[in-house]
Design an enzyme around this catalytic site. Structure first.
Site, mmCIF file in Angstrom:
data_model
loop_
_atom_site.group_PDB
_atom_site.id
_atom_site.type_symbol
_atom_site.label_atom_id
_atom_site.label_comp_id
_atom_site.label_asym_id
_atom_site.label_seq_id
_atom_site.Cartn_x
_atom_site.Cartn_y
_atom_site.Cartn_z
ATOM 1 C CG ASP A 74 -1.876 -1.762 7.756
ATOM 2 O OD1 ASP A 74 -1.274 -1.627 6.676
ATOM 3 O OD2 ASP A 74 -2.813 -2.578 7.925
ATOM 4 N N GLY B 240 0.623 -14.776 9.985
ATOM 5 C CA GLY B 240 0.721 -13.964 8.765
ATOM 6 C C GLY B 240 -0.335 -12.869 8.698
ATOM 7 C CE LYS C 250 -5.270 -2.576 5.694
ATOM 8 N NZ LYS C 250 -5.450 -3.593 6.736
ATOM 9 C CG LEU D 210 -13.215 -8.610 2.582
ATOM 10 C CD1 LEU D 210 -13.557 -7.791 3.834
ATOM 11 C CD2 LEU D 210 -14.270 -9.686 2.364
ATOM 12 C CE LYS E 254 -2.511 -2.061 3.840
ATOM 13 N NZ LYS E 254 -1.538 -3.108 4.052
ATOM 14 C CB ALA F 156 -7.142 -9.393 2.590
#
Ligand code: ADP
Ligand code: ASP
Ligand code: MG
Length: 814
Positions: free
Chosen positions: A677, A663, A681, A612, A578, A610
């Site tokens: 993060d 993960g 987004k 979606l 990103k 992810a």
């Protein structure tokens, strides 16, 4: 009577010569046969090379001569002649004559076109003799006749013109009285009226055969070569090319004129008027149907019959305001070129008459430049015309088809698919007959252009995507495995031929133009070359494959920094990284602009949620005219996992460690836990909603302890989690006391965005969010009260890989 011609590969080895003989033997059972042969494959080039070397006083001409000698003797040895056979003496004598000629060229330092023709004639004289003798040796009724005694030309050396009246008479007289069942004739070579040796132009054996076929008025001419007919395009450059079953004389002429080497262009002339069909067949695969060239009307699904190309083209541009309206200008230009014997392959003239562009053989470029500059010396001196511009390293590609004129939009399709693949077009010409459209492009783009056009006009059903993946960690590995598993499905159901053409981790990289064999890709990668980001880009660019897509499966800033370069090459970018999308607004905008300008998709669905379909849904809302009023979301699968598993019986450190091990976190967990993060987004969603915003405009209220925020390594950070357990238990206890759940929430409202840990009451849709799930609620003009909700697993290697995969397929379906 039948006329067959066999090319260089067909007579290039004892094995192929045996094939030729068995084909002839079969035909000879029913009819008399004339067989025209080329020199052994590659010999004409070697003779010319030896000549050039000798002319340049380079003694290696002797090595080249010895190579020519060895090639012939190897074939003779394998054909099992008696040592005392007369063929050995004959070949020796011919080779001695060749050696003397080369020595002579060496001595006088000169190789005129006349001597050059004498020199190359040895190729066909040797091959025809060897084949005829082999047949005689096997008891067949055959003889070799030197076509120099039959075909008469003018003295235009290296490409002489035939005197048909004399030639036809010679051929008819000879064959009227010849007794043998099979006659072998050397192709390509002839003599002038005064007995000088001449040739009919490179590739001219085809022409010899056509001259003979027309003179003898046979029913069919067969050209036997090393491919199964005239293909939709050059099979050496396009794997998917296939033989054309039937084609008209005109189409065959156009294709060969524009470089389809399988047929020498003048070959059609002699047989055209007599309506003699030409059948192209493969000596190495005699059962294959081949191609029939005739004047029979042919129907095919595509109006385009074939695509061809000629390399080594120079483009000459003459321009200047003084050209407008001056009569006789073009005449002078073409006269100049004709005096210099320069063949013009393509012409375009701007409608303003202000410039004219000519495509010629690159070897003629200097000569053309000097001659044209001399012709227009006065106009150039008076600045009425600019000195001519010469561009090299170009190639012509041409679409050919009799039916193209009846179909709209072919050139549009041609140029848009070339444009999409970043193939720059230097000049365009459309034949007056509308049977061809040709374009001049860079030599280095030819393979890509032919493949692109072939896909467009002949394989409309499948689209090839060439993927270059950087990063094969958790997610990357899953992506490769998913592709491996789905390739067949995609081909059969979506008509997408998905190939991974490049793969890289931080240490190694591998490439394959044909697509990497995925059965053992890890092993291949381990043995790959050393990886660098620029090296990966350069290789991707150099392979120059159509529909190329760069897939970034890293979280690396430097990789994100390269998108611009990829897009500028019209290479699409798919990223789960990103960094680029959440970088400075100007950079985000630039990438979007480049994507539009270069027709290269830039997709990053996996940047948020992810796999979606969040960004795709958002873009569809916007594209259909909706307006986003606010977004409420839980966008961190990792934080959701952490707060769903953290309570008074677990330890914050253990839960974070587990999230990392599964993960669910970024490689550096601080990026998740500091809220950065999630901030990235919501920033991306805000930008995709049409708002200009930067990361620093997002209000971020951290929940980490002070020492956690300040830690300067990942290890340090983990230590603070142990040390500050009480701080985290405090957050949990406060929420629990109010019967609330801790959720890390992102909000976008009224052009402002924020991220923070919140205590969510039990009547809120976020309260029951499980595991690593994400949820996004879009409030829009069309969804003012009940928001559009997207919810589901928002982290994990498998779902992220499938999100990347979905982006790739989106491009494929485009
Ligand atoms: P020969 O020695 O038999 O005359 P050539 O080498 O002159 O053979 O011509 C055959 C070759 O032409 C093929 O091997 C192929 O590489 C090339 N070629 C170029 N374009 C086409 C095309 N459209 N169809 C078939 N072959 C082509
Ligand atoms: N041997 C000649 C050439 O290589 C003629 C031919 O093969 O058709 O050009
Ligand atoms: Mg040929």
């Amino acid at each position: 009577m039948k006329v067959l011609k066999f090319g260089g590969t067909s007579v290039g080895s004892s094995k192929n010569i045996n094939n030729v003989i068995s084909i002839l033997e079969n035909y000879a059972k029913k009819d008399r046969v004339v067989c025209v042969v080329s020199a052994v494959g590659g010999i004409t080039d070697k003779l010319l090379l030896a000549g050039k070397q000798a002319q340049n006083k380079d003694t290696t001409y002797i090595d080249t001569f010895n190579l020519i000698k060895d090639i012939h003797f190897n074939i003779i040895n394998e054909l099992n002649f008696d040592k005392s056979s007369s063929i050995i003496a004959f070949i020796d004598e011919k080779l001695n004559a060749l050696k003397s000629l080369l020595d002579g060229i060496f001595l006088i330092n000169e190789l005129s076109p006349k001597t050059s023709d004498k020199l190359v004639s040895f190729g066909e004289l040797l091959s025809s003799y060897i084949i005829a003798e082999t047949m005689k040796n096997r008891g067949l009724s055959s003889d070799c006749k030197n076509s120099q005694e039959l075909i008469v030309t003018n003295s235009n050396f290296t490409k002489a013109e035939v005197d048909y009246t004399v030639t036809n008479k010679n051929l008819q007289t000879y064959f009227n009285t010849a007794l043998q069942q099979i006659t072998i004739l050397p192709g390509f070579i002839a003599k002038s009226k005064i007995g000088e040796q001449t040739t009919l132009g490179r590739g001219g054996s085809d022409f010899t055969a056509a001259i003979v076929a027309a003179a003898l008025k046979v029913e069919q001419l067969e050209i036997w070569t090393d491919v199964s007919g005239m293909f939709t395009t050059n099979p050496k450059l396009v794997k998917q090319a296939y033989p054309i079953e039937k084609i008209s004389y005109q189409e065959a002429m156009e294709l060969s004129h524009f470089g389809a080497k399988v047929l020498y262009p003048p070959t059609v002339q002699p047989v055209l008027d007599l309506n003699i069909p030409i059948h192209i067949k493969n000596t190495l695969e005699p059962e294959a149907a081949g191609t029939v060239i005739s004047n029979e009307e042919t129907r095919s699904s595509s109006p385009v019959k074939g695509i061809s190309n000629i390399g080594n083209i120079a483009l000459i541009t003459l321009q200047g305001s003084g050209m407008i309206g001056i009569p006789g200008f073009s005449k002078r230009l073409f006269e100049t070129l004709s005096q210099e014997k320069i063949n013009v392959i393509l012409i375009t003239q701007a409608s303003s008459e202000h410039s004219i562009c000519l495509g010629i053989d690159e070897n003629d470029a200097e000569l053309a430049q000097t001659a044209i500059d001399a012709t227009f010396e006065n106009e150039i001196a008076l600045h009425k015309i600019d000195p001519i511009i010469v561009e090299k390293d170009l190639s012509i590609i041409a679409l050919v088809g009799d039916n193209m004129k009846n179909h709209q939009g072919i050139s549009g399709k041609m140029f848009s698919s070339l444009g999409k693949n970043n193939i720059n077009i230097r000049a365009i010409a459309q034949g007056a007959s509308e049977k061809n459209i040709s374009a001049v492009i860079l030599q280095s783009d030819v393979k890509k252009a032919l493949n692109t056009l072939h896909e467009q006009f002949f394989e409309t059903k499948t689209k090839q995507l060439n993927i270059f993946i950087t990063g094969v960690g958790n997610v990357g590995e899953k992506l490769v495995e998913q592709i491996k598993q789905q390739r067949k499905y995609l081909k059969e159901n979506l008509k997408i031929n998905l190939r991974i053409a490049g793969l890289s981790n931080s240490r190694k990289m591998i490439f394959s133009e044909e697509g990497i064999d995925l059965s053992n890709w890890k092993e291949q990668l381990e043995n790959g070359e050393q990886a660098t980001l620029d090296g990966f880009f350069e290789n991707t660019k150099t392979l120059n494959l159509r529909n190329s897509i760069f897939v970034d499966v890293t979280a690396n800033k430097d990789v994100a920094g390269l998108y611009e370069k990829y897009l500028r090459q019209s290479i699409g970018v798919v990223a789960c990284n990103k960094i680029a999308c959440s970088s400075d607004y100007e950079n985000y905008k630039l990438l979007k602009r480049l994507s539009l300008k270069y027709n290269a998709p830039y997709l990053f669905e996996t940047n948020v949620g992810a796999g979606l379909p969040i960004i795709d849904t958002l873009s569809n809302l916007i594209a259909s005219g909706d307006k986003i009023t606010s977004i409420h979301a839980v966008l961190s699968g990792s934080l959701n996992f952490v707060f769903n598993n953290f309570n008074d019986t677990t330890k914050f450190y253990d839960v974070v460690k587990q999230a990392a091990a599964e993960g669910y976190t970024e490689p550096d967990p601080r990026i998740d836990l500091s809220g950065v993060d999630v901030a990235r987004k919501i920033l991306i969603l805000a930008r995709e909603s049409g708002v200009e915003m930067n990361l620093e405009n997002i209000e971020n209220t951290p929940f980490l302890s002070d020492s956690g925020m300040k830690s300067d390594s990942v290890d340090d950070f983990y230590q603070t989690l142990i040390k500050d357990e009480a701080h985290y238990q405090g957050l949990y206890a406060s929420a629990k006391a109010k019967d609330c759940q801790l959720k890390y929430v992102a909000q976008f409202n009224d052009g402002k965005a924020s991220v923070s840990l919140q205590e969510i009451p039990n009547d809120h849709p976020f309260y029951n969010l499980k595991g690593k799930d994400n949820i996004v609620m879009f409030y829009t003009q069309r969804y003012p009260e009940q928001p559009m909700i997207i919810k589901g697993a928002g982290a994990g290697a498998d779902v992220t890989a499938s999100g990347l995969f979905a982006d790739i397929i989106r491009i494929g379906n485009d």
